[in-house]
Design a protein around this motif. Sequence first.
Motif, PDB file in Angstrom:
ATOM      1  N   SER A 201      81.471  32.855 151.396  1.00  0.00           N
ATOM      2  CA  SER A 201      80.766  32.294 150.241  1.00  0.00           C
ATOM      3  C   SER A 201      81.760  31.474 149.429  1.00  0.00           C
ATOM      4  O   SER A 201      82.806  31.984 149.019  1.00  0.00           O
ATOM      5  N   VAL A 202      81.462  30.223 149.259  1.00  0.00           N
ATOM      6  CA  VAL A 202      82.328  29.355 148.458  1.00  0.00           C
ATOM      7  C   VAL A 202      81.521  28.786 147.292  1.00  0.00           C
ATOM      8  O   VAL A 202      80.310  28.629 147.390  1.00  0.00           O
ATOM      9  N   GLU A 203      82.241  28.525 146.199  1.00  0.00           N
ATOM     10  CA  GLU A 203      81.557  27.909 145.066  1.00  0.00           C
ATOM     11  C   GLU A 203      81.433  26.414 145.324  1.00  0.00           C
ATOM     12  O   GLU A 203      82.349  25.791 145.851  1.00  0.00           O
ATOM     13  N   ARG A 204      80.307  25.875 144.915  1.00  0.00           N
ATOM     14  CA  ARG A 204      80.032  24.461 145.198  1.00  0.00           C
ATOM     15  C   ARG A 204      81.108  23.537 144.638  1.00  0.00           C
ATOM     16  O   ARG A 204      81.481  22.564 145.262  1.00  0.00           O
ATOM     17  N   ASP A 205      81.580  23.842 143.441  1.00  0.00           N
ATOM     18  CA  ASP A 205      82.545  22.908 142.837  1.00  0.00           C
ATOM     19  C   ASP A 205      83.959  23.079 143.390  1.00  0.00           C
ATOM     20  O   ASP A 205      84.878  22.397 142.987  1.00  0.00           O
ATOM     21  N   LYS A 206      84.131  24.028 144.334  1.00  0.00           N
ATOM     22  CA  LYS A 206      85.445  24.178 144.963  1.00  0.00           C
ATOM     23  C   LYS A 206      85.515  23.374 146.267  1.00  0.00           C
ATOM     24  O   LYS A 206      86.463  23.487 147.029  1.00  0.00           O
ATOM     25  N   VAL A 207      84.470  22.646 146.540  1.00  0.00           N
ATOM     26  CA  VAL A 207      84.441  21.821 147.751  1.00  0.00           C
ATOM     27  C   VAL A 207      84.491  20.349 147.352  1.00  0.00           C
ATOM     28  O   VAL A 207      83.609  19.862 146.646  1.00  0.00           O
ATOM     29  N   LYS A 208      85.579  19.703 147.771  1.00  0.00           N
ATOM     30  CA  LYS A 208      85.678  18.278 147.429  1.00  0.00           C
ATOM     31  C   LYS A 208      85.633  17.452 148.712  1.00  0.00           C
ATOM     32  O   LYS A 208      86.386  17.701 149.634  1.00  0.00           O
TER      33      LYS A 208
ATOM     34  N   GLY B 169      89.724   2.434 154.770  1.00  0.00           N
ATOM     35  CA  GLY B 169      90.945   1.682 154.999  1.00  0.00           C
ATOM     36  C   GLY B 169      90.638   0.506 155.901  1.00  0.00           C
ATOM     37  O   GLY B 169      89.476   0.202 156.155  1.00  0.00           O
ATOM     38  N   GLU B 170      91.675  -0.132 156.400  1.00  0.00           N
ATOM     39  CA  GLU B 170      91.440  -1.259 157.293  1.00  0.00           C
ATOM     40  C   GLU B 170      91.063  -0.742 158.673  1.00  0.00           C
ATOM     41  O   GLU B 170      91.861  -0.103 159.352  1.00  0.00           O
ATOM     42  N   GLY B 171      89.851  -0.985 159.068  1.00  0.00           N
ATOM     43  CA  GLY B 171      89.401  -0.608 160.397  1.00  0.00           C
ATOM     44  C   GLY B 171      89.144   0.875 160.600  1.00  0.00           C
ATOM     45  O   GLY B 171      88.645   1.289 161.634  1.00  0.00           O
ATOM     46  N   VAL B 172      89.506   1.699 159.640  1.00  0.00           N
ATOM     47  CA  VAL B 172      89.272   3.134 159.806  1.00  0.00           C
ATOM     48  C   VAL B 172      88.877   3.776 158.470  1.00  0.00           C
ATOM     49  O   VAL B 172      89.377   3.409 157.416  1.00  0.00           O
ATOM     50  N   SER B 173      87.909   4.670 158.520  1.00  0.00           N
ATOM     51  CA  SER B 173      87.509   5.410 157.325  1.00  0.00           C
ATOM     52  C   SER B 173      88.012   6.834 157.442  1.00  0.00           C
ATOM     53  O   SER B 173      88.009   7.417 158.525  1.00  0.00           O
ATOM     54  N   THR B 174      88.492   7.394 156.348  1.00  0.00           N
ATOM     55  CA  THR B 174      89.007   8.757 156.374  1.00  0.00           C
ATOM     56  C   THR B 174      88.097   9.676 155.578  1.00  0.00           C
ATOM     57  O   THR B 174      87.802   9.402 154.419  1.00  0.00           O
ATOM     58  N   LEU B 175      87.675  10.729 156.246  1.00  0.00           N
ATOM     59  CA  LEU B 175      86.857  11.737 155.570  1.00  0.00           C
ATOM     60  C   LEU B 175      87.786  12.875 155.153  1.00  0.00           C
ATOM     61  O   LEU B 175      88.430  13.495 155.992  1.00  0.00           O
ATOM     62  N   GLY B 176      87.884  13.126 153.884  1.00  0.00           N
ATOM     63  CA  GLY B 176      88.761  14.184 153.391  1.00  0.00           C
ATOM     64  C   GLY B 176      87.966  15.386 152.907  1.00  0.00           C
ATOM     65  O   GLY B 176      87.023  15.256 152.149  1.00  0.00           O
ATOM     66  N   LEU B 177      88.360  16.571 153.388  1.00  0.00           N
ATOM     67  CA  LEU B 177      87.707  17.796 152.936  1.00  0.00           C
ATOM     68  C   LEU B 177      88.740  18.658 152.221  1.00  0.00           C
ATOM     69  O   LEU B 177      89.815  18.903 152.759  1.00  0.00           O
ATOM     70  N   ASP B 178      88.421  19.093 151.048  1.00  0.00           N
ATOM     71  CA  ASP B 178      89.314  19.987 150.326  1.00  0.00           C
ATOM     72  C   ASP B 178      88.472  21.171 149.876  1.00  0.00           C
ATOM     73  O   ASP B 178      87.668  21.077 148.960  1.00  0.00           O
ATOM     74  N   ILE B 179      88.648  22.270 150.602  1.00  0.00           N
ATOM     75  CA  ILE B 179      87.798  23.432 150.337  1.00  0.00           C
ATOM     76  C   ILE B 179      88.648  24.601 149.868  1.00  0.00           C
ATOM     77  O   ILE B 179      89.538  25.069 150.585  1.00  0.00           O
ATOM     78  N   GLU B 180      88.379  25.038 148.692  1.00  0.00           N
ATOM     79  CA  GLU B 180      89.120  26.174 148.151  1.00  0.00           C
ATOM     80  C   GLU B 180      88.317  27.437 148.448  1.00  0.00           C
ATOM     81  O   GLU B 180      87.178  27.577 148.004  1.00  0.00           O
ATOM     82  N   LEU B 181      88.937  28.337 149.260  1.00  0.00           N
ATOM     83  CA  LEU B 181      88.229  29.562 149.612  1.00  0.00           C
ATOM     84  C   LEU B 181      88.561  30.653 148.601  1.00  0.00           C
ATOM     85  O   LEU B 181      89.687  30.732 148.115  1.00  0.00           O
TER      86      LEU B 181
END
Lengths: 271, 111
Positions: B53-60, B66-78
Amino acid sequence: MAKVLVVTSGKGGVGKTTTTAALGAAIAQGGQSVCVVDFDVGLRNLDLVMGAERRVVYDLINVVNGDAKLNQAVIRDKRLETLHLLPASQTRDKDALTDEGVARVMEELREKFDWVICDSPAGIERGAQLAMRHADVAVVVTNPEVSSVRDSDRIIGLLDSKTVKAERGENMDKHLILTRYDPSRADRGDMLKVEDVLEILSIPLLAIIPESQEVLRASNVGCPVTLNNPLCAPARAYTDAVRRLKGETLPMTMPTDRKSFLDKLFLRRAA
Amino acid sequence: MTLLGLFNKRASGSVARERLQLILAHERSETGQPDLVITLREEILAVIAKHVSVERDKVKITLERGEGVSTLGLDIELPLTAAKGRNEVRTETRADAKSEKAMPEKRKQAA
């Protein structure tokens, strides 16, 4: 069944309030009952353009909050008995408008009038979204100028996503009114042409309102331009727009005021 | 210079049209973007919620272009309790949305 129309633009100062007053008066002249509603909470001006600024007692927020009844807040126009105004509040901010309250007032307005015309505030925030939320038809007011066209594009996106109609999966009926158009400058290539704007925004054209002194003259005296001087070029363009809104098919003309040769010469030099 | 000036002056209307067409094509392609992030966020949250169970606001969740590539960043505080067995307070995962090669390495780091 009443029709709710929103007059919106994104950018400020392009002629939303002028258009709301002009369309409202033109419809009312045809005998149908109209209520123009000012959604620009905190910066109301429709009352001034309609010449009813000294008759405002209650406003939209009073009705939304239940502090006043709708018929207490609605002001009947002194010149046309079928024309009515629901003013915005000048002292409160737009956060005072609740979604449920606005929905309830719009429902009540639909029962009482043939047409409800919502004058949207500038911007794409809450106020603008509330003004468009319950609309059946949208009139997008655009100047032939880059920033206005760009902002109109954003507003068209919102009309297709943030309205009750769009959320139901229905198509929002959108029309373009191109204001402050100067045919001679467009002919010389110094202004975006009607076709350019139509190609970019790809919504049907409802009217071209030529740049005219009559618009300022009408707002100076607090009278919708279609009522103040029904025969002037902008008034004729707005009257045609109303006939098209009612389903008539009219050829799109470029209304112009007759100018003397000297006038033309002088204007060209000044421009 | 005068010729250029004359040309520019004459074409200002069409310059406006071309500039608008360009910027609007770009902006219209972007309008789908925030919705994509929202969808990803909801679905990722649903997957995580199955296990901890994680809090919604702890998930970013961020999407960088970028040029030619998109970066998906996940920052999840457990939460502490959920991470106890794994001796970890926080897990950070950065997944490259387009390059598949980068994925296994990052997974190793996280494990």
